[in-house]
Write a protein that holds these residues in place. Structure first.
Motif, PDB file in Angstrom:
ATOM      1  N   ILE A 333       0.878  -1.171   0.000  1.00 21.11           N
ATOM      2  CA  ILE A 333       0.000   0.000   0.000  1.00 21.11           C
ATOM      3  C   ILE A 333       0.914   1.220   0.000  1.00 21.11           C
ATOM      4  O   ILE A 333       1.669   1.434   0.954  1.00 21.11           O
ATOM      5  N   SER A 344      -1.068   2.607   5.512  1.00 21.96           N
ATOM      6  CA  SER A 344      -0.551   1.246   5.297  1.00 21.96           C
ATOM      7  C   SER A 344      -0.711   0.402   6.549  1.00 21.96           C
ATOM      8  O   SER A 344      -1.140  -0.758   6.492  1.00 21.96           O
ATOM      9  N   ILE A 374       0.217  -7.612   3.934  1.00 25.01           N
ATOM     10  CA  ILE A 374       0.069  -6.214   3.536  1.00 25.01           C
ATOM     11  C   ILE A 374       1.168  -5.394   4.205  1.00 25.01           C
ATOM     12  O   ILE A 374       1.403  -5.521   5.410  1.00 25.01           O
ATOM     13  N   ASP A 400      -0.937  -0.976  -4.500  1.00 28.51           N
ATOM     14  CA  ASP A 400      -1.941   0.074  -4.661  1.00 28.51           C
ATOM     15  C   ASP A 400      -1.249   1.411  -4.464  1.00 28.51           C
ATOM     16  O   ASP A 400      -0.681   1.679  -3.391  1.00 28.51           O
ATOM     17  N   TYR A 487     -11.954   0.094   1.091  1.00 22.53           N
ATOM     18  CA  TYR A 487     -11.149  -1.048   1.508  1.00 22.53           C
ATOM     19  C   TYR A 487     -11.920  -1.971   2.449  1.00 22.53           C
ATOM     20  O   TYR A 487     -11.733  -3.192   2.420  1.00 22.53           O
TER      21      TYR A 487
END
Length: 552
Positions: A333, A344, A374, A400, A487
């Motif tokens: 992220i 993030s 992530i 992303d 999200y």
């Protein structure tokens, strides 16, 4: 029970993935000049470009078939209807009811949730205005200037991420601080410069038993009482967000200063509730409502847009495609906006705590990869840290990229430089550069053949690295609310596609339970024999060393 892998659409995607792995995104762009228009979604708060993924029309059609075969829309409707889709805990999942800005009815067991939510919102409004206007006084009659939020996980990450992101919208009449770590260094550093006469503590814990939170809360209470010399001062300096009023009042918090939490709201989806009280205190109540409105906008989009044009659904399908079918193991992220420097970390908890599971709804072991790990960092900082890995590692990491058209803090020349990097990185990750291009470039620069032969292989970028680009107009309470809800619904959709229980977190409980037992042993200066040899050895070494250091 039928596994997801036995679905016709799943098997089709397995075969299709083998075909797509032989393709390069650069060629897909060359073959289809309309690719950007075809694979992008434009909404009011942001636009989503997902054309830089290893996909084609057939890919997206197959993914939509999977969503339909998994009955995604029916499950979405069940969530909004208040059915107990958190099946392991037999709970409804209704954080969407917290930001209901329309006329939709939310009921649970015959009770009107809208009324409960509105009552809590009005209580938050009255309280935040009283504090912000200086009418709430501490034990010595002085107004509150600082608020310390004590919580952990969603009770901390959500409100802290939002107040950091919207700092430019704060009038700074109240300084908000956060304490989550049970390491005493954090609370000591937060409390050291503060005046106890002017501090308000918010203790956010659904059960009011969370070890880390209650340890910090007790330290804060002792700090306050040691200044006021009066136990009753707790009532003027502590409020709680909890469903356990008994424990909160036993702590010394007045019942009228306890804000409700409900079991149909999970911690990592709770910033829209009274958990967001620090947001209202920092920004004011109206910006908090704008945050809710932004989330509600995406709730409407999620419910109404066809799957092919549904932004959260598309993000979830692409995550499934990149991780489960193409083999990516992590996702980055990468916000290119200083305001989003905690995003993030926030999304790391939201997705990994929700969908980091290894059994399906029926408790059976899953035989396919689920969600990626992530991680991420602010864009420019990341470029000088780990982008080398993104560009040239053998591990492909989908990313992303999140940026804004306009900065909330315009400084001449800065935003253009930032956004030039933003656009360049996704292009470079997609296109790459082959050895012929490298050699031609070095030759054009007059480099010798020996130098070219030596350096050329090191400058090759394979490209074909998937990215999504989310481009917002400007970070604001409303647009941030929309981004977070985007999200949240992506995570819900992932769970349905993967047949995973997204709204429990049993993996958090095991270590916490063991820690409670070990803490008791450490306090007794005694290591029990039932531990493995490593844990016993470490604990014994710790106790011996601590005793030695204390004697020194």
């Amino acid at each position: 029970m039928q596994s997801r892998t036995s679905l016709k659409s799943w098997q089709t995607l397995v075969t299709h993935a083998k075909e797509m792995k032989q393709k390069h995104m650069s060629d897909l762009f060359s073959e289809n000049p309309a690719r950007f228009e075809q694979f992008s979604i434009k909404l009011k708060p942001f636009m989503l470009d997902y054309s830089k993924n290893l996909i084609g029309k057939e890919t997206m059609s197959n993914l939509i078939d999977l969503a339909n075969e998994c009955e995604l829309e029916a499950w979405r409707d069940k969530m909004f209807a208040g059915e107990r889709i958190n099946r392991t805990e037999e709970r409804a999942v209704l954080h969407v009811a917290l930001r209901n800005q329309g006329n939709q009815s939310f009921e649970l067991d015959g009770e009107d949730l809208n009324q409960e939510v509105q009552q809590t919102l009005m209580k938050m409004k009255a309280f935040s205005e009283k504090v912000r206007q200086g009418h709430w006084k501490g034990y010595s009659g002085k107004r509150i200037t600082d608020v310390v939020n004590i919580g952990v996980g969603g009770s901390n990450l959500g409100p802290q991420m939002v107040t950091e992101a919207l700092k430019q919208y704060s009038d700074n009449s109240i300084n908000v601080h956060y304490v989550s770590n049970v390491d005493g260094t954090q609370i000591a550093n937060v409390l050291r410069p503060l005046n106890p006469e002017k501090v308000l503590f918010i203790v956010s814990s659904k059960t009011f038993t969370t070890t880390e939170t209650m340890t910090n809360a007790k330290t804060a209470m002792k700090w306050l009482v040691s200044s006021s010399f009066d136990q009753s001062a707790i009532g003027k300096h502590f409020v709680a967000v909890s469903s356990n009023k008994e424990n909160a009042t036993a702590f010394g918090i007045k019942e009228e200063n306890i804000f409700d939490m409900w079991d149909w709201v999970g911690g990592r989806f709770s910033l829209w509730s009274a958990i967001g009280l620090p947001i209202a205190l920092d920004l004011g109540f109206e910006p908090f409502i704008e945050l809710l409105q932004g989330a509600y906008d995406i709730d409407q989009h999620f419910c109404e847009a066809p799957l092919e044009q549904n932004a959260p659904v598309i993000l979830a399908l692409l995550s499934l495609w990149n991780c489960t079918f193409l083999g990516a193991q992590s996702q980055a992220i990468l916000p290119y906006d200083q305001s989003l420097h905690m995003l993030s970390a926030y999304l790391q908890q939201a997705e990994m705590e929700s969908n980091g599971k290894s059994v399906n709804w029926h408790g059976e072991a899953i035989d396919y990869p689920t969600v990626p790990s992530i991680w991420g960092e602010l864009g420019i900082n990341g470029q000088h840290a780990f982008y080398q890995y993104l560009h040239q590692s053998n591990n492909v990491v989908p990313a992303d990229f999140i940026g804004s058209i306009e900065s909330v803090t315009p400084v001449k020349g800065h935003h253009q430089t930032l956004m030039a990097n933003f656009f360049a990185q996704t292009q470079a990750l997609m296109q790459g550069v082959d050895e012929k291009q490298v050699r031609d470039d070095l030759k054009a620069k007059g480099r010798t053949p020996d130098y070219i032969n030596k350096v050329a292989p090191h400058k090759v970028h394979k490209g074909n690295r998937p990215t999504n680009t989310i481009l917002m107009e400007r970070i604001s309470p409303r647009s941030l609310g929309s981004l977070i809800a985007l999200y949240e619904h992506k995570i819900f959709t992932q769970g349905i596609l993967l047949e995973i229980c997204s709204f429990d977190q049993w993996g958090v409980e095991l270590g916490k339970g063991l820690a409670n037992n070990i803490e008791a042993e450490l306090n007794d200066n005694k290591v029990n024999s039932h531990h493995d040899s490593s844990t016993k050895g470490l604990m014994a070494y710790y106790l011996r060393s601590k005793k030695h250091l204390n004697n020194d």
